[in-house]
Write a protein that holds these residues in place. Structure first.
Motif, PDB file in Angstrom:
ATOM      1  N   MET A   1      -2.500  13.986  92.607  1.00 50.07           N
ATOM      2  CA  MET A   1      -3.856  13.655  92.211  1.00 50.07           C
ATOM      3  C   MET A   1      -4.764  13.962  93.410  1.00 50.07           C
ATOM      4  SD  MET A   1      -4.966   9.704  91.184  1.00 50.07           S
ATOM      5  CE  MET A   1      -3.319   9.430  90.658  1.00 50.07           C
ATOM      6  N   ASN A   2      -5.912  14.564  93.150  1.00 44.97           N
ATOM      7  CA  ASN A   2      -6.818  14.900  94.254  1.00 44.97           C
ATOM      8  C   ASN A   2      -7.646  13.679  94.663  1.00 44.97           C
ATOM      9  OD1 ASN A   2      -9.221  14.696  92.698  1.00 44.97           O
ATOM     10  ND2 ASN A   2      -9.063  16.822  92.041  1.00 44.97           N
ATOM     11  N   ILE A   3      -8.412  13.829  95.721  1.00 45.96           N
ATOM     12  CA  ILE A   3      -9.140  12.692  96.280  1.00 45.96           C
ATOM     13  C   ILE A   3     -10.164  12.119  95.301  1.00 45.96           C
ATOM     14  CG2 ILE A   3     -10.855  14.121  97.469  1.00 45.96           C
ATOM     15  CD1 ILE A   3     -10.744  12.028  99.788  1.00 45.96           C
ATOM     16  N   ARG A   4     -10.821  12.969  94.549  1.00 44.23           N
ATOM     17  CA  ARG A   4     -11.829  12.481  93.596  1.00 44.23           C
ATOM     18  C   ARG A   4     -11.158  11.667  92.483  1.00 44.23           C
ATOM     19  NH1 ARG A   4     -16.710  13.114  93.327  1.00 44.23           N
ATOM     20  NH2 ARG A   4     -16.871  15.015  94.524  1.00 44.23           N
ATOM     21  N   GLN A   5     -10.067  12.162  91.942  1.00 41.22           N
ATOM     22  CA  GLN A   5      -9.339  11.440  90.900  1.00 41.22           C
ATOM     23  C   GLN A   5      -8.833  10.090  91.426  1.00 41.22           C
ATOM     24  OE1 GLN A   5      -6.501  14.585  90.398  1.00 41.22           O
ATOM     25  NE2 GLN A   5      -7.358  15.248  88.420  1.00 41.22           N
ATOM     26  N   LEU A  31      -2.084  19.889 100.493  1.00 36.58           N
ATOM     27  CA  LEU A  31      -1.604  21.066  99.771  1.00 36.58           C
ATOM     28  C   LEU A  31      -1.758  22.291 100.660  1.00 36.58           C
ATOM     29  CD1 LEU A  31      -3.235  20.296  96.293  1.00 36.58           C
ATOM     30  CD2 LEU A  31      -0.880  19.829  97.035  1.00 36.58           C
ATOM     31  N   SER A  32      -1.202  23.400 100.246  1.00 39.67           N
ATOM     32  CA  SER A  32      -1.271  24.631 101.046  1.00 39.67           C
ATOM     33  C   SER A  32      -2.713  25.076 101.280  1.00 39.67           C
ATOM     34  CB  SER A  32      -0.474  25.750 100.397  1.00 39.67           C
ATOM     35  OG  SER A  32      -0.975  26.011  99.097  1.00 39.67           O
ATOM     36  N   ASN A  33      -3.624  24.698 100.368  1.00 42.37           N
ATOM     37  CA  ASN A  33      -5.027  25.064 100.531  1.00 42.37           C
ATOM     38  C   ASN A  33      -5.801  24.022 101.366  1.00 42.37           C
ATOM     39  OD1 ASN A  33      -5.218  22.939  98.764  1.00 42.37           O
ATOM     40  ND2 ASN A  33      -6.079  24.131  97.068  1.00 42.37           N
ATOM     41  N   GLY A  34      -5.087  22.993 101.871  1.00 40.89           N
ATOM     42  CA  GLY A  34      -5.720  21.980 102.712  1.00 40.89           C
ATOM     43  C   GLY A  34      -6.276  20.784 101.948  1.00 40.89           C
ATOM     44  N   TYR A  35      -6.256  20.855 100.630  1.00 43.20           N
ATOM     45  CA  TYR A  35      -6.778  19.744  99.837  1.00 43.20           C
ATOM     46  C   TYR A  35      -5.858  18.532  99.955  1.00 43.20           C
ATOM     47  CZ  TYR A  35     -10.085  22.885  97.447  1.00 43.20           C
ATOM     48  OH  TYR A  35     -11.093  23.757  97.142  1.00 43.20           O
ATOM     49  N   ARG A  36      -6.453  17.356  99.863  1.00 40.92           N
ATOM     50  CA  ARG A  36      -5.691  16.109  99.888  1.00 40.92           C
ATOM     51  C   ARG A  36      -4.994  15.918  98.546  1.00 40.92           C
ATOM     52  NH1 ARG A  36     -10.418  15.493 102.613  1.00 40.92           N
ATOM     53  NH2 ARG A  36     -10.318  14.432 104.635  1.00 40.92           N
ATOM     54  N   SER A  37      -3.785  15.359  98.619  1.00 43.42           N
ATOM     55  CA  SER A  37      -3.011  15.086  97.412  1.00 43.42           C
ATOM     56  C   SER A  37      -2.391  13.691  97.532  1.00 43.42           C
ATOM     57  CB  SER A  37      -1.917  16.134  97.246  1.00 43.42           C
ATOM     58  OG  SER A  37      -1.123  15.840  96.125  1.00 43.42           O
ATOM     59  N   TYR A  38      -2.638  12.884  96.505  1.00 46.48           N
ATOM     60  CA  TYR A  38      -2.132  11.510  96.488  1.00 46.48           C
ATOM     61  C   TYR A  38      -1.062  11.381  95.416  1.00 46.48           C
ATOM     62  CZ  TYR A  38      -6.276  10.413  99.266  1.00 46.48           C
ATOM     63  OH  TYR A  38      -7.228  10.373 100.262  1.00 46.48           O
ATOM     64  N   GLY A  39       0.072  10.811  95.793  1.00 48.23           N
ATOM     65  CA  GLY A  39       1.173  10.621  94.865  1.00 48.23           C
ATOM     66  C   GLY A  39       1.484   9.146  94.643  1.00 48.23           C
ATOM     67  N   ASP A  40       2.665   8.904  94.083  1.00 45.96           N
ATOM     68  CA  ASP A  40       3.076   7.543  93.747  1.00 45.96           C
ATOM     69  C   ASP A  40       3.097   6.608  94.964  1.00 45.96           C
ATOM     70  OD1 ASP A  40       3.356   8.320  91.119  1.00 45.96           O
ATOM     71  OD2 ASP A  40       5.530   8.591  91.237  1.00 45.96           O
ATOM     72  N   LEU A  41       3.593   7.093  96.084  1.00 46.94           N
ATOM     73  CA  LEU A  41       3.646   6.251  97.284  1.00 46.94           C
ATOM     74  C   LEU A  41       2.251   5.870  97.758  1.00 46.94           C
ATOM     75  CD1 LEU A  41       6.571   7.877  99.308  1.00 46.94           C
ATOM     76  CD2 LEU A  41       6.591   5.731  98.041  1.00 46.94           C
ATOM     77  N   HIS A  42       1.315   6.797  97.635  1.00 46.40           N
ATOM     78  CA  HIS A  42      -0.070   6.505  98.015  1.00 46.40           C
ATOM     79  C   HIS A  42      -0.675   5.465  97.076  1.00 46.40           C
ATOM     80  CE1 HIS A  42       0.609  10.636  99.599  1.00 46.40           C
ATOM     81  NE2 HIS A  42       0.171  10.032 100.694  1.00 46.40           N
ATOM     82  N   GLU A  43      -0.313   5.558  95.803  1.00 52.64           N
ATOM     83  CA  GLU A  43      -0.815   4.581  94.840  1.00 52.64           C
ATOM     84  C   GLU A  43      -0.280   3.188  95.157  1.00 52.64           C
ATOM     85  OE1 GLU A  43      -1.718   5.664  90.733  1.00 52.64           O
ATOM     86  OE2 GLU A  43      -0.428   7.409  91.062  1.00 52.64           O
ATOM     87  N   GLN A  44       1.000   3.090  95.505  1.00 53.93           N
ATOM     88  CA  GLN A  44       1.568   1.792  95.888  1.00 53.93           C
ATOM     89  C   GLN A  44       0.862   1.251  97.134  1.00 53.93           C
ATOM     90  OE1 GLN A  44       5.749   2.513  96.409  1.00 53.93           O
ATOM     91  NE2 GLN A  44       6.151   2.597  94.213  1.00 53.93           N
TER      92      GLN A  44
END
Length: 140
Positions: A1-5, A31-44
Motif C-alpha cells: 500500500m502506498n503512503i497516501r492509501q 520500491l525500486s522507484n523509491g516510493y514508500r510501501s507499507y505492508g502488514d507489519l507496518h499496519e501492526q
C-alpha cells in the motif's frame, strides 16, 4: 500500500507518516522507484503507535519500545520495558483519579444548581475547585 492509501486508512497525515519515518518509528519499505510501501507489519506497528499515543505514551517512549522489540530478549530489555510500562500505569492511575474527582465535583455542582443553592454553597464549591486544582497540579 502506498503512503497516501496508508494515510487514509489510518487517519494520519502524510506529514505525520514522513515524520515517523524521519524519527525511525515507522520505516516503510521502498520500491525500486523509491516510493514508500507499507505492508502488514507496518499496519501492526501503526496500530500499536496509535494505541500507545492514545493512552499517553510520548513518541520518544514509543520509539524506545519499538527499538526494544528489535533486540534479542534479555533481562535488560525486560527491565526497561517494564519500567516504561509501570511509569505509564502510574500516570494513568493518577489521571483516572483526577477524572473521577472532577466528575464527582461536577455532579455536586450540578446538584447545587438544580436545587438553586449554588450561591448559598459558593464557599463549598470554591473548596471543591481548589481541591481539584491541587490534584491537577500533583498529576501534571
Amino acid at each position: 500500500m502506498n503512503i497516501r492509501q496508508f494515510s487514509l486508512k489510518y487517519g494520519l497525515s502524510l506529514d505525520t507518516l514522513r515524520f515517523y519515518e524521519r524519527r525511525k518509528i515507522l520505516i516503510p519499505d521502498r520500491l525500486s522507484n523509491g516510493y514508500r510501501s507499507y505492508g502488514d507489519l507496518h499496519e501492526q506497528k501503526v496500530k500499536l503507535i496509535i494505541c500507545l499515543k492514545t493512552i499517553g505514551f510520548s513518541l520518544e517512549e514509543i520509539k524506545q519500545l519499538i527499538e526494544l522489540e528489535t533486540k534479542p530478549p534479555s533481562e535488560t530489555c525486560n527491565d526497561i520495558s517494564n519500567q516504561l510500562i509501570d511509569n505509564k500505569i502510574e500516570i494513568i492511575d493518577q489521571q483516572i483519579a483526577l477524572l473521577e474527582y472532577g466528575k464527582n465535583t461536577l455532579h455536586d455542582v450540578k446538584k447545587y444548581i438544580e436545587d438553586n443553592s449554588f450561591v448559598k454553597n459558593r464557599d463549598i464549591i470554591s473548596d471543591m475547585i481548589e481541591n481539584l486544582y491541587n490534584i491537577t497540579k500533583s498529576t501534571y
